[in-house]
Design a protein around this motif. Structure first.
Motif, PDB file in Angstrom:
ATOM      1  N   LEU A   6       0.937 -10.904  -4.275  1.00  0.00           N
ATOM      2  CA  LEU A   6       0.343 -11.569  -3.590  1.00  0.00           C
ATOM      3  C   LEU A   6      -0.219 -10.224  -3.010  1.00  0.00           C
ATOM      4  CD1 LEU A   6       3.663 -13.610  -1.712  1.00  0.00           C
ATOM      5  CD2 LEU A   6       0.839 -14.001  -2.166  1.00  0.00           C
TER       6      LEU A   6
ATOM      7  N   GLY B 292      -0.233  -6.757  -0.153  1.00  0.00           N
ATOM      8  CA  GLY B 292       0.829  -6.292   0.435  1.00  0.00           C
ATOM      9  C   GLY B 292       1.632  -6.136  -0.437  1.00  0.00           C
ATOM     10  N   GLY B 293       1.783  -6.897  -1.053  1.00  0.00           N
ATOM     11  CA  GLY B 293       2.423  -6.685  -2.425  1.00  0.00           C
ATOM     12  C   GLY B 293       4.287  -6.518  -1.880  1.00  0.00           C
TER      13      GLY B 293
ATOM     14  N   ASP C  67      -5.713 -11.305   2.760  1.00  0.00           N
ATOM     15  CA  ASP C  67      -4.850 -12.095   3.596  1.00  0.00           C
ATOM     16  C   ASP C  67      -5.323 -11.821   5.058  1.00  0.00           C
ATOM     17  OD1 ASP C  67      -2.698 -12.086   5.677  1.00  0.00           O
ATOM     18  OD2 ASP C  67      -1.134 -11.356   5.045  1.00  0.00           O
TER      19      ASP C  67
ATOM     20  N   LEU D 286      -3.745  -9.868   8.203  1.00  0.00           N
ATOM     21  CA  LEU D 286      -3.346  -8.450   7.877  1.00  0.00           C
ATOM     22  C   LEU D 286      -4.583  -7.799   7.143  1.00  0.00           C
ATOM     23  CD1 LEU D 286       0.220  -8.893   6.929  1.00  0.00           C
ATOM     24  CD2 LEU D 286      -0.712  -8.030   9.093  1.00  0.00           C
ATOM     25  N   GLY D 287      -5.648  -8.457   7.111  1.00  0.00           N
ATOM     26  CA  GLY D 287      -6.638  -7.467   5.776  1.00  0.00           C
ATOM     27  C   GLY D 287      -6.380  -7.138   4.807  1.00  0.00           C
ATOM     28  N   LEU D 288      -5.452  -7.571   3.969  1.00  0.00           N
ATOM     29  CA  LEU D 288      -4.626  -6.857   3.506  1.00  0.00           C
ATOM     30  C   LEU D 288      -5.693  -7.720   1.971  1.00  0.00           C
ATOM     31  CD1 LEU D 288      -0.767  -6.133   3.576  1.00  0.00           C
ATOM     32  CD2 LEU D 288      -3.486  -4.864   4.478  1.00  0.00           C
ATOM     33  N   VAL D 289      -5.444  -6.648   0.951  1.00  0.00           N
ATOM     34  CA  VAL D 289      -6.427  -7.668  -0.369  1.00  0.00           C
ATOM     35  C   VAL D 289      -5.568  -7.129  -1.932  1.00  0.00           C
ATOM     36  CG1 VAL D 289      -8.550  -6.862  -1.373  1.00  0.00           C
ATOM     37  CG2 VAL D 289      -8.777  -6.970   0.591  1.00  0.00           C
ATOM     38  N   LYS D 290      -5.279  -8.137  -2.563  1.00  0.00           N
ATOM     39  CA  LYS D 290      -5.255  -8.431  -4.069  1.00  0.00           C
ATOM     40  C   LYS D 290      -6.159  -8.565  -4.581  1.00  0.00           C
ATOM     41  CE  LYS D 290      -1.865  -8.181  -7.319  1.00  0.00           C
ATOM     42  NZ  LYS D 290      -1.379  -6.351  -7.575  1.00  0.00           N
TER      43      LYS D 290
ATOM     44  N   ASP E 286      -2.233  -2.444  -8.306  1.00  0.00           N
ATOM     45  CA  ASP E 286      -3.586  -1.940  -7.368  1.00  0.00           C
ATOM     46  C   ASP E 286      -4.020  -2.875  -8.938  1.00  0.00           C
ATOM     47  OD1 ASP E 286      -2.837  -2.162  -4.890  1.00  0.00           O
ATOM     48  OD2 ASP E 286      -1.792  -0.141  -5.991  1.00  0.00           O
TER      49      ASP E 286
ATOM     50  N   PRO F 120      -8.305  -2.327   6.758  1.00  0.00           N
ATOM     51  CA  PRO F 120      -8.081  -3.870   6.459  1.00  0.00           C
ATOM     52  C   PRO F 120      -7.964  -4.123   8.319  1.00  0.00           C
ATOM     53  CG  PRO F 120      -6.193  -2.601   6.016  1.00  0.00           C
ATOM     54  CD  PRO F 120      -7.272  -1.684   5.710  1.00  0.00           C
TER      55      PRO F 120
END
Ligand code: FAD
Lengths: 287, 765
Positions: free
Chosen positions: B442, B444-445, B638, B641-645, B706, B760
């Motif tokens: 996900l 944010g890991g 996400d 939160l502006g997080l990317v996977k 990542d 983010p």
């Protein structure tokens, strides 16, 4: 540079008393970075991560407390049996660095460094941990909230050692969430720990990386206690929103090269809401 | 005094390595690197060596009023202190124009500029000596906004002025307009090459100071030598370079960093001197990828065919020229991307500021151009109601098409095939947010920030054209020598092995051409002619061509020898496996036997075809050759939160021919890691000319966690222009992977993102 490798607490305290300017070395994952980077110098080092008393932990079922020696590592906190006693601490431990770092880094070092971004610290704050200190002159206990006085500033006196921490073993959800720009091995730009004490009817929320020290969010906590159905494990959506907003208000973030104050505050709002939903997943009034 | 400087990697024959072209034999340096026994240049030492260290400017722009060395000289153990006054030769250096001082004399122009260097008996002594040097500065207002260099509103901060180069391209009918017009402003942050093996060198002076020997991790031994010798006031031949083990380069070792300082200190003290940078110093001590602001306006027909492109580029080259002018030319000449376009007006500027100097980095200007043109292709697709694949296919360039410089693409140009083969690779079967709740899948890991329900998925495309080799009339060549004796081939070249695997390829070439198993690689140094730089995706083509040429000449000698021994016309002979055979008879002689006791030796220089300068309208055949690539990225985001996977990157790359498929894969995966880094995390942050994150705590690189899954389709259409049919493969992977990832994030959140890396906060607000 003189290096003393202490094997007992008495050894360590005696060495520190003999050289009050000595620097305590545990896993070295903060200290060595500072020394190598020339940000800190020292002539004497007392190494404590072989001290048996500091390497151990103790669960007291009667008192429902867990005592964790200062030299217990994140790798140990992340694994059973400790993980079940302090689930949020285990989650926080799993976010720390890489496996190599977690094998060396200690909870005492995290407390000693007292960085607002230290991942173990929001958990200790939410759990109202007690920090145990000792020197040849004697022992004292300090509430976690009193321990750090600013970023990387603490009440620790020269010659004094952190011997461990005590946290309550609570019955109820606890969780830790940490935002960083990388999916692992990253300093928190914002973090939060939520801990619920169901029998005690309390909700605690502590915030990391959004102030000079770890912050609690009392307004949000009170709001959650008032709105939560502890038996059903449920809370309504409006209360979740209000909880997030109150958490955001408790944050005192700054702009720096890692992030902006605005983003950090937003991240706290989101983390607080998500943690509260994880704690109270049920639908209010539902079955 | 005896020295124990290690020789370069791979100089011994490893009998277990036997692969030929098309195989993927083990690298001769591979096991040593994995086991930690490989000698990187940071591991160099010599008996009685001194440590060197560099004093650097704390100011982005200041006048040096005075330098007081008296306190530093009093420190026990200090053997030499040198400043600008001690440079015996040319006071400045540079790859294209020599505008960068060895040590700042009158002015410092960036934070980190060298002001003095010391040699001492211990690193701590060096540190104390540096602290004891008192430099009085008159601090000046720094020039940090590149637009002020363009508009001329800031007084020159260097005698050469504040503009490195302005280049205009005007092509076709500039009055044409399109029925559909889209425009955008794009911004690319400053990326660091972030090689793991820090800058390090060991200099050993000749007795009496008649010359110096330098062991150094570099990309181009001969160019280094030339610049070093000029600054030392020596002839090139008096300076001898040997390649120290290189831990990555990516362009950052093309310029001089510690070379001159190390040699000067060694000559001054008459003792070996070793300098090794720390990570922080490395950030200050080498050039970076140019941050850029690019405006583009595309005109197209309603069905999405590009009719005209207008563009403006401003690239911040920082304090000194380095390769800024060449980077600019690469950027503006790649404005159109791998698409047909007949009409264009482009204005490009590479300018001087008091920011960190910028120069070569993998992709060399094309990374910046591609980020903008691919953003534009998606806008065009949206405006025309087409999907991202269709718009790119409709405009895809083919062999015979012209660039906006007028240059005809003569290479194999399988752009449509790159796109179609990428599209044919399977999308991830992984549901949004990953399988069975593994948090590491996900965004944010490990931070456990999200649950599956928070996540949105997006898909994005990037397609690129990249020039190969050097441009604008540079007579580029590489030299190699081959010696065959007793069935063993020895190869000698000055090609910098920076980790890309040329030493592996060289052995494969020799085995294929000569039918031998054993190949000895001689030390990589300046005792042979130049190999050119390990950059511009050029060494397999150029040094591969040189090794191939030398081996073929040796093979002719071998055939002549065998022919005369057996009375057979050498033209009838060929290599089959390990034997020389008569293609029209029964003769079969093992190469080992045919070369027993005889030495065949040849040296060969491979030159590529000539190129031209651009005229003032930016017209001319300035590039040598081109390669193409497509990337499709799948990301989970996400949005709150502006997080990317980044979940998956699929790619099809035009490589000509896979001489070593495993090496090609390594280049593709590594390049994608660097492209992903630029898309979502890698950026040097400067405020008022001061670097805020010169360390790996805050300059974030993607880790294994990542890295997306990478699916690869190799497009092998051997290029007749390439000596071995193989195109360079090093740069394309990091060029269009970045825009693909950013496009995928846009797709996931339905928001326009025009800046990379995407932070983010760019997603959230
Ligand atoms: C690559 C890397 C990644 C990291 N990632 C993270 C991360 O994700 N999250 C995070 O929170 N931290 C991270 N850190 C920082 C560090 O690992 C933690 O703060 C760790 O808990 C420090 O513990 P240590 O035992 O290594 O402390 P040390 O470095 O040994 O000591 C730290 C400080 O505490 C003092 N000290 C240590 N033990 C005692 C004691 N018993 N009594 C009194 N003073 C003491 C020392 O004198 C020193 O000032 C990272 C560090 C590195 C190098």
């Amino acid at each position: 540079m003189s290096v003393t490798v202490a094997h007992t607490l008495d050894d360590a305290l005696a060495s520190l008393a003999a050289t009050p300017t000595a620097t305590v070395l545990a896993g070295g994952t903060d200290l060595m970075v500072e020394l190598n980077g020339g940000h800190r110098r020292t002539d004497a080092v007392v190494s404590v991560n072989r001290v048996r008393e500091l390497r151990s932990w103790r669960h007291d079922p009667a008192a429902a407390t867990l005592h964790i020696g200062a030299a217990v590592t994140y790798a140990e906190l992340a694994a059973e049996p400790l993980a079940s006693f302090a689930p949020a601490l285990a989650q926080a431990a799993r976010t720390v660095g890489s496996p190599q770092i977690r094998n060396a880094a200690t909870i005492g070092g995290n407390v000693g460094t007292a960085s607002p971004a230290g991942d173990g610290l929001p958990v200790l704050s939410a759990l109202d941990a007690v920090v145990h200190l000792a020197s040849l002159a004697g022992r004292r206990d300090v509430a976690f909230a009193e321990f750090a006085t600013g970023p990387k500033r603490t009440v620790l006196q020269p010659g004094e050692l952190i011997t461990g921490i005590t946290i309550p073993v609570l019955s109820g959800y606890q969780g830790y969430a940490k935002v960083g720009v990388r999916n692992a091995m990253v300093i928190a730009t914002a973090s939060a720990c939520l801990a619920v004490d169901v029998p005690g009817r309390s909700v605690r929320l502590a915030l990391g990386s959004v102030g000079p020290v770890i912050l609690r969010a009392p307004e949000a906590e009170a709001l959650a206690v008032a709105a939560a159905d502890f038996e059903a494990g449920a809370i309504d959506a409006d209360a979740v929103e209000a909880f997030g907003a109150a958490a955001g208000r408790a944050a005192r973030p700054i702009d720096d090269h890692r992030s902006s104050a605005a983003y950090r505050r937003r991240a706290i709002e989101v983390l607080a809401r998500r943690l509260l939903v994880r704690a109270f997943p049920g639908t209010p009034g539902g079955e | 005094m005896s020295t124990t400087a290690p020789v370069a990697a791979g100089s011994v024959v490893d009998p277990t390595i036997t692969g030929r072209l098309g195989d993927s034999p083990a690298r001769p340096d591979g096991v040593a690197k994995v086991q930690g026994s490989f000698a990187f240049s940071g591991d160099l030492s010599a008996d009685g060596f001194l440590w060197g260290a560099t004093l650097r400017s704390p100011h982005p722009y200041a006048r040096v009023v005075s330098i007081d060395l008296s306190a530093a000289w009093k420190i026990n153990g200090v053997e030499a202190i040198i400043t600008a006054a001690d440079v015996p030769g040319k006071p400045t250096y540079g790859l294209i124009s020599q505008d960068q001082p060895v040590f700042a004399a009158e002015y410092v122009r960036f934070v980190g500029e060298p002001v003095a260097a010391v040699a001492a008996n211990h690193p701590d002594t060096c540190r104390r000596a540096l602290e004891a040097i008192v430099v009085t500065y008159e601090v000046l207002e720094p020039l940090t906004d590149p637009e002020r260099s363009v508009d001329g509103s800031f007084p020159p901060i260097h005698p050469d002025g504040n503009v490195f180069r302005h280049q205009r391209i005007v092509r076709g009918d500039t009055s044409v307009t399109g029925e559909v017009v889209v425009e955008g402003d794009y911004e690319i942050g400053m990326q660091d090459q972030a090689f793991l093996g820090l800058e390090a060198a060991l200099a050993i002076p000749d007795p009496g100071g008649a010359g110096v020997e330098l062991y150094v991790a570099t990309q181009w031994l001969h160019e280094d030598r030339h610049q070093i010798a000029a600054c030392l006031g020596l002839e090139d031949e008096q300076v001898r370079l040997t390649l120290g083990g290189v831990g990555g380069a990516f362009g950052a070792r093309e310029d001089i960093s510690l070379q001159v300082h190390t040699c000067l200190l060694a000559l001054r003290t008459g003792r070996p001197v070793r300098i090794a940078y720390s990570r922080e110093e490395s950030f200050l001590g080498h050039v970076h990828r140019h941050p850029a602001r690019i405006w583009m306006r595309h005109h197209a027909t309603v069905d999405g065919k590009i009719v005209k492109i207008e563009a403006r580029f401003v690239m911040d080259g920082g304090a000194y020229a380095s390769t800024s002018s060449a980077v600019l030319i690469n950027a503006v000449t790649h404005t159109q991307g791998p698409y047909k376009c007949d009409n264009a007006v482009v204005d490009g500027w590479a300018v001087r500021t008091n920011n960190l100097p910028c120069g070569a980095m993998r992709g060399f200007g094309v990374v910046q151009a591609c980020f903008a043109h691919e953003g534009q292709m998606d806008r065009l697709a949206a405006a025309c109601g087409l999907d991202p694949v269709e718009i790119r296919l409709r405009n895809a360039m083919e062999t015979g098409d012209r660039l906006i410089t007028g240059q005809v693409i003569e290479n194999v140009a399988p752009v449509a095939r790159c796109i179609l083969e990428t599209a044919a690779l399977p999308l991830p079967d992984e549901p949004v947010g990953g399988h069975d709740g593994d948090p590491m899948r996900l965004p944010g890991g490990a931070g456990l920030t999200a649950d599956r329900s928070h996540i949105r998925r997006g898909i994005g495309w990037g397609v690129a054209i990249k020039n190969l080799m050097y441009s604008e009339g540079f007579d580029d060549y590489s030299t190699a020598r081959c010696v065959l004796r007793d069935g063993v081939a020895s190869l000698k070249f000055a090609t910098s092995e920076v980790g890309q695997g040329f030493v592996t390829i060289a052995g494969q070439i020799a085995r294929s051409v000569l039918g031998v198993d054993d190949v000895v690689l001689e030390p990589i140094d300046t005792t042979i002619g130049s190999a050119g730089s390990t950059s511009a995706s050029r060494q397999t083509w150029m040094s591969g061509g040189a090794v191939d040429g030398a081996c073929r000449l040796v093979r002719e000698q071998l055939f002549a020898h065998v022919g005369s021994q057996h009375g057979i016309d050498p033209l009838r002979l060929a290599i089959d496996g390990r034997d020389v055979i008569d293609t029209m008879g029964d003769l079969r002689v093992p190469v080992a036997e045919a070369s027993a006791g005889v030495t065949f030796e040849e040296t060969f220089e491979h030159h590529h075809r000539p190129t031209e300068d651009l005229d003032e309208d930016g017209q001319g055949n300035c590039h040598t050759a081109f390669a193409f690539v497509a990337h499709r990225a799948v990301v989970d985001v996400d949005p709150e939160l502006g997080l990317v996977k980044v979940i998956q990157i699929a790619t099809a790359q035009d490589i000509g021919r896979a001489l070593n498929p495993l090496s090609v894969l390594g280049q593709i995966e590594g390049g994608i890691a660097q492209g992903v880094g630029l898309a979502v995390m890698e950026e040097i942050i400067q405020t008022d000319g001061r670097v805020r994150n010169a360390n790996f705590t805050d300059y974030l690189l993607p880790t294994m966690l990542d890295m997306p899954d990478v699916l690869v389709s190799l497009i092998e259409e051997p290029d007749p222009m390439a000596p071995l049919g193989a195109k360079g493969v090093g740069e394309p992977p990091c060029i269009s992977s970045t825009p693909a990832v950013v496009a995928a994030i846009r797709d996931a959140i339905g928001k326009d993102l025009t800046r990379t890396p995407v932070r983010p906060s760019d997603i959230v607000f």
